[in-house]
Scaffold this motif. Sequence first.
Motif: not given
Length: 312
Positions: A259-261, A267-271, A281-283
Motif C-alpha cells: 500500500q505504501l509503495r 517502504a520495507a519490512y524492518l523485522g 517502515t516508510y523509509g
Amino acid sequence: MEFYIGQLLYRYNCVVMPDFGAFLSHRKSAYIQKSSKTFYPPSKQISFNEQLSSNDGLLVSYIASYENKSYEKALEEVLIISKEWNKKIKSGNKLLIDSVGSLWVNKEGRIQFQPSNNLNFLPSSFGLSSFVSTPVNREIYKEEVEALEENIPFIITPELRKKQSYRSLTKYAAVVFLAFSTGLTAYHFYNQSLYNKAIVKQEAQILVSKNIQEATFFNTKPLELPVLELTVIKKNVGNHHIIAGAFRIKENADKKIEQLRSKGYNAAYLGMNDYGLHQVTYGSYEEPEEALLMLREVKEKESPDAWMLSVK
C-alpha cells in the motif's frame, strides 16, 4: 528525567521529550583554542528544537523498561514533567538540565538553549580530556646561547670560529666529492645493467618466435555461455527508520508495504521487535536530520502516529 535524557544521548542523535522538544546531537571534530592554547577532543554538540515535540516512543519506552512499569504509566509521568518544564520557562525562569544544558525564553518569546560542556556524550572519546600546551619560544633559547657565548670568550674566540668554519668547508667538500664519485659509479653500473637487460630480452624474443613457428594450433570454436540475469533488490540503508506500523500477522505487514509503495514511499519490512510484532517502515535514512524531515512530512500528509526508530 535528566538522567534518562543523558543516557540516551550517548547512543542516539535525537531524544524527544514529548510535548516539550527534542535534544539533537551531531559530531564535532577535535579543535584547538588558540587564545588559551587548549586542545579539545572530538565530542557531540547538543542542540534543542522545540518544533520536534511529538512522541516517538524512545524516551518513554526506555523509562518504562528501566523502572519496570507500563508504557502508559511512564508516558503519563513524562507528560506531567513536560508540563512543569513549559510552565517554568514561560514564567521567565531558567530551566537547568544537568549535564545537558539550560533553557530560557528571550525577549522575543523564543526558547534559547545553552549546552553544557561538562560531559562528553561521544563514546569513542571516553577518557579523553582537554589539555593546555605551552608554546615553545625558540627566540628565548637563541638569546640565551648568544649570551653564553659572550660570557665565554676564551673558549669560543673569533680565531677558533674561523678554524671551525675552515674545517666545516673541508668536510662539505669531501662529502660533495664522495657523492659525485658514487654517482659516476652508479651511472656506469646502471648503463651496463640496461645493456645486459636488452641482450637478454632480444634472446628471449628469438626463442619465443622459434617456439611459435614449431607449435601446432587447433581451430576450436569458442563455447557460448548462457546469459545470466540477476534481479537486484535495493534495500533501505541507514540507522534511522520512520515506522509506519507494527503488525501481529506477517501478511498484514506485507499488505501495508504494498500500500505504501503504491503511494510512492520506499517502504520495507524492518523485522520483529521485542514484542513479536512485524515492523514496517516508510523509509530508512543515514542522517538523522533527513529522517526527521521525512517524519514531519509523513505526520502531516499520511499518519500522525508515525515515529522514528534510531538504532546502532
